[in-house]
Design a protein around this motif. Structure first.
Motif, short mmCIF file in Angstrom:
data_model
loop_
_atom_site.label_atom_id
_atom_site.label_comp_id
_atom_site.label_asym_id
_atom_site.label_seq_id
_atom_site.Cartn_x
_atom_site.Cartn_y
_atom_site.Cartn_z
N ILE A 161 32.29 49.09 44.17
CA ILE A 161 32.19 47.64 44.02
C ILE A 161 31.74 47.28 42.60
N GLY A 172 39.44 44.66 46.21
CA GLY A 172 39.19 43.68 45.15
C GLY A 172 38.80 44.37 43.85
N TYR A 173 38.47 43.57 42.85
CA TYR A 173 38.12 44.13 41.55
C TYR A 173 36.72 44.70 41.58
N ARG A 174 36.52 45.71 40.75
CA ARG A 174 35.16 46.20 40.53
C ARG A 174 34.51 45.30 39.48
N GLU A 208 35.49 46.02 36.05
CA GLU A 208 36.84 45.62 35.65
C GLU A 208 36.89 44.18 35.15
N LEU A 209 35.95 43.39 35.60
CA LEU A 209 35.90 42.00 35.13
C LEU A 209 35.63 42.00 33.63
N ILE A 210 34.91 43.03 33.17
CA ILE A 210 34.63 43.14 31.73
C ILE A 210 35.76 43.89 31.04
N ARG A 211 36.21 44.97 31.68
CA ARG A 211 37.22 45.82 31.07
C ARG A 211 38.51 45.05 30.77
N PHE A 212 38.92 44.21 31.71
CA PHE A 212 40.20 43.51 31.56
C PHE A 212 40.03 42.09 31.05
N ARG A 213 38.85 41.78 30.50
CA ARG A 213 38.60 40.38 30.15
C ARG A 213 39.58 39.86 29.11
N ASP A 214 40.03 40.74 28.22
CA ASP A 214 40.90 40.26 27.15
C ASP A 214 42.30 39.92 27.64
N LEU A 215 42.59 40.29 28.89
CA LEU A 215 43.90 39.93 29.43
C LEU A 215 43.90 38.48 29.88
N VAL A 216 42.71 37.87 29.87
CA VAL A 216 42.61 36.44 30.18
C VAL A 216 42.43 35.72 28.84
N GLN A 217 43.28 34.73 28.64
CA GLN A 217 43.30 34.05 27.34
C GLN A 217 41.96 33.40 27.01
#
Lengths: 321, 536
Positions: free
Chosen positions: B354, B515-517, B520-529
């Protein structure tokens, strides 16, 4: 597209969902566990099995010079090498590029890697014994050492980065390429082509095979950090052959969700280095695009669209998502 | 049936099982049990005296709860006497029972105690002797009744035995042996006075104990008399007096009659410290003359029928298997800790799937925490850090030898073992681990793997990544340690082990979480504009 203010160092789950980002739990629970049967895992975890499958299916792989199975064979090493000047020693069950030694030239006493590091014969045999004892294998089990042809990187990529071998990763779902990227080693990654170790990456357009975007250490970049060469807009040579080979391998492995790693050889063209039953999710970062919607689209297709000759249309559709 | 509906069914089944077994256990809560080797005794104090008028008081010392004995219920007191609440008078201990007569005249009374005796149980596992206050110190070094510290014969004996300037422990043992050999038991007719016993070479039990006490005190080792009972069946049953000596922060017991040194047998129950009489007539606060006279005391002991024994096979049906309390007492504590272990796994699963924090090895933090529970935390951490650092340095040096995996791991294991044994010896030498006499034995194989993984990560990635992983591993181990040390939780799981049906349910739910770990909310943050830069 959702907006994120500059100070916020995280994204909300809903934002990631909107972008179609695939998380690791979802990858494991929804794709790997149902699509990849455990019994087929050795086909990808042990490289000599992957190579055999490739060989039988006519997919180009680096020539295997020898398979070293026991310590006794290590002593016959010079015999095995014969008059070959360059070769690669790798563990059959290694992961993340561990334990791979690329010898570019040698004189029977001293061995030099492509980056010029020198090894004595004793160090080389020690390295092979270490591989056999399982030092680099996934679970520490005794392993095999593969001695194979050294791949010479195609000049397209050799220009972009120095040291290390750039590779191309294609993720296939149910035999259909869903996303691809090129991975370029950097000094920070110490020649390894893994994004989490500091290598640079860029997405590849599935239809044309042209690179776009660029990422390094989780940050967007446009040029290679060492050479300053632009990363985007590079046409991958023999792209269609590469895609075909990846699909053929996926069908033969009988694994529903895999990543296939290629190296484009200067003379052989694309050759398969290995396949992975648990491909990482960094490909999404390199492509700046989520895998979720693409996988969903592939899943929604009727069986007849998965026929080999029809897949091109499907790939084009996927690439547009 | 697909995975989703099977999951639903399994969860429903587990819920039902868990709820049903807990309900059954609450409904049929079994009786308290004793264990083999345990016994229950009835100790009776008889006192007859003459009260000159109403209000005469009697003080009775209460049997102490020791590691192996405990008073089961509050004592039965005679109806003809009132129980007086505790008052700080004379040498009254807080536990003393004070009784007051309602009227004048002859009084015969009895007080009964129920004692539970066990060779194996430990009712005061963490008991630590308090350091002596300055007042106690002077009291236990000064002369007392029958204990003449300054007598020439005492000084002479001490001078002779102090030859070679031995440490207190050795000195006390020399004194003890001297008293055993040169003061012969003279029965009740012999002198109760310590000095007399020393001079004449014979004395009563009390005389010998006093002589030993005087010698100890003359050597500046605090000592006191203890009176209590040796609980056993026999023709005569009477209070017995032994000596306690304060050495290295602990009270040690010496019994001249039975020859026990340092520690007494489990069936010795102390009743009064620094005194001989267990029942005393005392003057109430306000008066000086209202007292009981002609006090005669007597004591009896009776073994009560043994209560149902825990591990008697087949006495109460197979269902008794599920009553963990029937297991030997020695097993209770470890079982409690082990029963919390799944909660450690639950926490591990949560943190990994989680939250998404990586550690060295999946269950390494849990196993480390488990090891620290069974060791003293402070010295455990010291040994752990030293072993890890030294292990890492040796592993770095070892790398130059280019050894194969298994022999190399063997060497690291050997190093870890040697370092740990050295650590134990060092801790023991400097008395850093005074309360728990046990050694610090951390799981050596886990430490070996930790050293190896730390080294490999520092080589393959870098030292900071290895340090980060070690940090998360230790932090998780610490949280799980707190969890495992949560005694109430352990007792709860021990009483209701079926609560783990719910643990499994939570684990299943986590296993189905896609769901996301958090990571991952931090790891993939740059994929959100991001927001476009503010326009001027």
């Amino acid at each position: 597209m959702t907006q994120r203010s500059a100070w916020r160092f995280w994204a909300w789950p809903s934002e990631l969902r909107d972008q179609g980002i695939l998380g690791i739990n979802r990858r494991n629970g929804r794709f790997i566990l149902p699509m990849n049967q455990r019994k087929f895992y050795p086909r990808v975890d042990e490289k000599h099995l992957t190579k055999k499958i490739c060989h039988d299916a006519g997919i180009p792989v680096p020539d295997t010079y020898a398979l070293i199975e026991k310590n006794g064979d290590v002593r016959r090493f010079l015999e095995i090498i014969g008059d070959r000047t360059d070769f690669v020693i790798k563990p059959a069950a290694g992961s993340a590029g561990r334990g791979i030694m690329v010898i570019a030239r040698h004189n029977g006493q001293e061995f030099f890697t492509s980056s010029g590091q020198r090894y004595t014969f004793a160090e080389l045999t020690y390295h092979m014994s270490a591989i056999l004892s399982g030092l680099y294998s996934l679970s520490g089990q005794p392993d095999l050492a593969i001695i194979e042809q050294r791949i010479v990187c195609h000049e397209t990529f050799a220009r972009i980065c120095q040291g290390g071998t750039p590779d191309i990763r294609v993720v296939l779902y149910r035999g259909v390429p869903a996303m691809a990227m090129v991975r370029l080693p950097t000094q920070a990654s110490r020649g390894k082509a893994n994004l989490h170790q500091g290598a640079a990456g860029a997405g590849i357009d599935l239809v044309g095979g042209c690179t776009f975007g660029g990422v390094c250490q989780d940050r967007a970049i446009a040029i290679h950090p060492d050479t300053g060469h632009p990363i985007a807009g590079v046409q991958v040579p023999f792209w269609n052959d590469l895609l075909q080979a990846s699909m053929r391998l996926a069908d033969n492995l009988e694994l529903g969700y895999i990543g296939v790693d290629f190296v484009v050889d200067a003379t052989l063209g694309p050759v398969v280095l290995e396949a992975n039953a648990r491909p990482g999710l960094n490909i999404q970062v390199a492509n700046r695009h989520g895998l979720g919607p693409r996988l969903k689209h592939i899943n929604a297709q009727p069986p007849e669209r998965f026929l080999r000759e029809c897949r091109h249309e499907l790939i084009a559709e996927v690439a547009r998502i | 049936m697909n995975a989703r509906s099977s999951t639903t069914w399994v969860i429903a089944l587990l819920l039902l099982l868990g709820a049903a077994s807990i309900a059954l256990r609450i409904k049929y809560k079994p009786e308290p049990l004793t264990h083999p080797g345990e016994s229950v005794w009835k100790l009776t104090y008889f006192a007859s005296f003459h009260a000159r008028k109403a209000g005469a008081e009697l003080q009775m010392a209460y049997p102490e709860t020791t590691r192996h004995s405990t008073v089961l219920e509050s004592p039965t007191t005679p109806p003809e006497l009132d129980v007086v609440p505790y008052r700080p008078i004379r040498a009254a201990s807080r536990k003393d029972l004070t009784l007051r007569t309602k009227k004048a005249g002859q009084v015969d009374c009895r007080v009964e105690f129920k004692l539970h005796l066990s060779r194996r149980a430990d009712w005061r596992p963490d008991s630590v002797d308090k350091p002596l206050t300055a007042r106690d110190q002077s009291k236990y070094l000064d002369k007392g009744r029958g204990i003449e510290v300054g007598h020439p014969s005492v000084a002479e004996t001490v001078n002779r035995l102090r030859d070679g300037n031995p440490k207190p422990q050795e000195l006390v043992e020399r004194l003890f042996e001297h008293c055993l050999r040169s003061i012969i038991p003279g029965g009740d007719a012999a002198s109760n006075d310590g000095t007399e016993a020393l001079v004449r070479g014979t004395g009563s039990t009390l005389g010998r104990a006093r002589a030993f006490t005087a010698l100890c005190r003359a050597c500046k080792v605090p000592a006191r008399l203890v009176t209590g009972f040796e609980i056993k069946l026999g023709n005569t049953f009477r209070p017995h007096t032994w000596v306690e000596v304060f050495i290295d922060g602990r009270w040690q017991s010496y019994d001249l009659e039975n020859g026990f040194a340092r520690e007494l047998d489990y069936n010795f129950v102390p009743v009064r410290r620094d005194g001989v009489e267990l029942i005393r007539a005392v003057n109430p606060l306000d008066t000086v003359d209202v007292a009981a006279t002609d006090l005669v005391t007597r004591y009896t002991i009776e073994k009560l029928p043994a209560p149902p024994v825990a591990t008697d096979p087949g006495t109460e049906g197979l269902l008794q298997i599920f009553d963990l309390r029937r297991l030997p007492v020695k097993l209770h504590e470890p079982i409690k800790v082990i029963l919390i272990l799944p909660l450690g796994a639950l926490f591990t699963a949560f943190v990994r799937t989680i939250v998404g924090i990586r550690t060295f090895g999946t269950f390494t933090p849990t196993l480390l925490a488990l090891a620290f529970v069974f060791n003293d935390l402070k010295s455990g951490i010291c040994v752990f850090v030293v072993v890890l650092i030294t292990g890492f340095i040796s592993r770095t040096l070892l790398d130059r030898l280019k050894l194969l995996l298994v022999p190399r791991l063997g060497i690291v294991l050997t190093l870890v073992v040697m370092l740990m044994v050295l650590g134990v010896a060092v801790i023991n030498h400097f008395h850093w681990n005074p309360h728990k006499g046990e050694t610090v034995l951390l799981p050596m194989v886990i430490l070996t793997n930790l050293v190896e993984r730390f080294f490999v990560t520092s080589e393959e990635d870098n030292l900071s990544e290895a340090g980060r992983l070690m940090g998360t591993t230790m932090a998780m181990a610490f949280v799980i340690y707190l969890l495992l040390n949560f005694k109430n939780l352990g007792t709860l799981m021990f009483d209701f082990p079926e609560l783990h049906f719910f643990t499994v349910i939570v684990l299943i739910l986590m296993g189905r979480y896609t769901g996301y770990r958090v990571s991952e909310l931090i790891r993939f943050r740059d994929l959100v504009q991001r927001d476009p830069p503010p326009q001027e």
